[in-house]
Enzyme design. Structure first.
Site, short mmCIF file in Angstrom:
data_model
loop_
_atom_site.label_atom_id
_atom_site.label_comp_id
_atom_site.label_asym_id
_atom_site.label_seq_id
_atom_site.Cartn_x
_atom_site.Cartn_y
_atom_site.Cartn_z
CE LYS A 44 -3.11 -2.37 3.19
NZ LYS A 44 -3.50 -2.46 4.60
N GLY A 45 2.11 1.10 0.44
CA GLY A 45 2.95 2.26 0.74
C GLY A 45 3.21 3.20 -0.41
CD GLU A 100 8.17 -0.74 -2.95
OE1 GLU A 100 7.10 -0.12 -2.82
OE2 GLU A 100 8.34 -1.88 -2.51
CG ASP A 101 7.04 1.98 0.09
OD1 ASP A 101 7.85 1.12 -0.32
OD2 ASP A 101 6.11 1.71 0.88
CG ASP A 104 14.98 -2.71 4.09
OD1 ASP A 104 15.97 -2.05 4.44
OD2 ASP A 104 14.43 -3.55 4.83
CE LYS A 132 15.27 1.16 5.32
NZ LYS A 132 14.83 0.70 6.64
CG PHE A 153 11.49 0.79 10.61
CD1 PHE A 153 11.54 -0.33 9.79
CD2 PHE A 153 10.26 1.35 10.89
CE1 PHE A 153 10.39 -0.89 9.27
CE2 PHE A 153 9.09 0.80 10.37
CZ PHE A 153 9.17 -0.33 9.56
CB VAL A 154 11.84 5.94 7.46
CG1 VAL A 154 13.19 6.53 7.82
CG2 VAL A 154 11.94 5.09 6.21
CG ASP A 160 3.09 -0.09 7.29
OD1 ASP A 160 3.89 -0.27 6.37
OD2 ASP A 160 2.59 -1.02 7.95
NE ARG A 166 -0.15 1.51 5.13
CZ ARG A 166 0.81 0.69 4.68
NH1 ARG A 166 1.82 1.18 4.02
NH2 ARG A 166 0.74 -0.60 4.91
P1 IMP Z 1 12.50 -5.24 0.84
O1 IMP Z 1 11.83 -6.41 0.21
O2 IMP Z 1 13.28 -5.64 2.07
O3 IMP Z 1 13.31 -4.40 -0.11
O4 IMP Z 1 11.37 -4.35 1.47
C1 IMP Z 1 10.55 -3.56 0.76
C2 IMP Z 1 9.33 -3.23 1.57
O5 IMP Z 1 9.56 -3.31 2.98
C3 IMP Z 1 8.90 -1.81 1.32
O6 IMP Z 1 8.02 -1.74 0.25
C4 IMP Z 1 8.25 -1.43 2.61
O7 IMP Z 1 6.90 -1.83 2.59
C5 IMP Z 1 8.96 -2.26 3.66
N1 IMP Z 1 10.02 -1.48 4.33
C6 IMP Z 1 11.35 -1.58 4.18
N2 IMP Z 1 12.00 -0.70 4.96
C7 IMP Z 1 11.06 -0.01 5.61
C8 IMP Z 1 11.10 1.10 6.55
O8 IMP Z 1 12.14 1.63 6.94
N3 IMP Z 1 9.89 1.53 6.98
C9 IMP Z 1 8.71 1.00 6.59
N4 IMP Z 1 8.62 0.00 5.70
C10 IMP Z 1 9.78 -0.50 5.22
MG MG Z 2 5.98 -1.68 0.32
#
Ligand code: IMP
Ligand code: MG
Length: 187
Positions: A44-45, A100-101, A104, A132, A153-154, A160, A166
């Site tokens: 949703k982000g 994408e928001d 990570d 990140k 963590f943001v 969220d 959000r």
């Molecule tokens: P990844 O698969 O680890 O790259 O994570 C991607 C998803 O994790 C993002 O779309 C976010 O929904 C969530 N996410 C990663 N880091 C954060 C953060 O710092 N705050 C909130 N959501 C996060």
């Molecule tokens: Mg996400």
């Protein structure tokens, strides 16, 4: 929405975010020569970013949404990814930009790009508001990045923690608040 154990520290103000989104919109307009662009937001982000980015672009854009879950309610990835909502229409032959928001670990986008590539879009790129890079465990090629941020963590601007925060206009670091003094000083 904060409780006694958490505090918010502003990392990126709404003004900084909106200024950067205007730059990204102009850059994407320049990079794509013509025809519609398909913006696919990851629920949703990314919805907040999609809404502002699409309006920062002057070109014709179509929007769609895809749902992916990899996190559960914690602050780090479970490593497990599943599609919870598919696109409404075909992307075959289309110029697709995944919105994408935050990137990570890269697990989510690495999986999603694999899924979308099989549908034969003409082009497939990623735009992420936040990145990140120090957290990456799977390779992801992110064509457009709003801001690189440290390993914190943001929340806010779509992001969220357990579905809260959000709707903040700023991006904030969610911090553990220092413990209250055992014997507060007299007032
Ligand atoms: P990844 O698969 O680890 O790259 O994570 C991607 C998803 O994790 C993002 O779309 C976010 O929904 C969530 N996410 C990663 N880091 C954060 C953060 O710092 N705050 C909130 N959501 C996060
Ligand atoms: Mg996400």
């Amino acid at each position: 929405m904060t409780d006694s154990k958490t505090a918010l520290r502003v990392l990126l103000t709404a003004q900084q975010i909106q200024a950067r989104i205007r730059e990204l919109g102009a850059q994407i307009d320049r990079d794509y020569p013509g025809g519609p662009i398909y913006l696919i937001a990851i629920l949703k982000g990314a919805c907040f970013f999609l809404a502002d980015l699409s309006r920062a672009m002057k070109r014709q854009a179509r929007i769609d949404f895809i749902g992916i879950s990899s996190y559960g309610k914690g602050k780090s990835t479970s490593g497990e990814v599943k599609l919870t909502k598919d696109l409404d229409s075909s992307i075959e032959g289309a110029d697709v930009l995944v919105v994408e928001d935050i990137v990570d670990s890269g697990v989510t986008l690495n999986y999603l790009m694999h899924v979308l590539r099989q549908r034969r879009p003409r082009s497939l790129r990623i735009v992420a508001l936040l990145d990140k890079p120090s957290r990456r465990i799977r390779p992801v090629d992110v064509a457009y990045v709003g801001f690189q941020i440290p390993d914190e963590f943001v929340v806010g601007f779509g992001l969220d923690y357990a579905e809260d925060y959000r709707n903040l206009s700023d991006v904030c670091v969610l911090e553990e608040a220092p413990p209250a003094p055992a014997n507060p000083p007299p007032r």
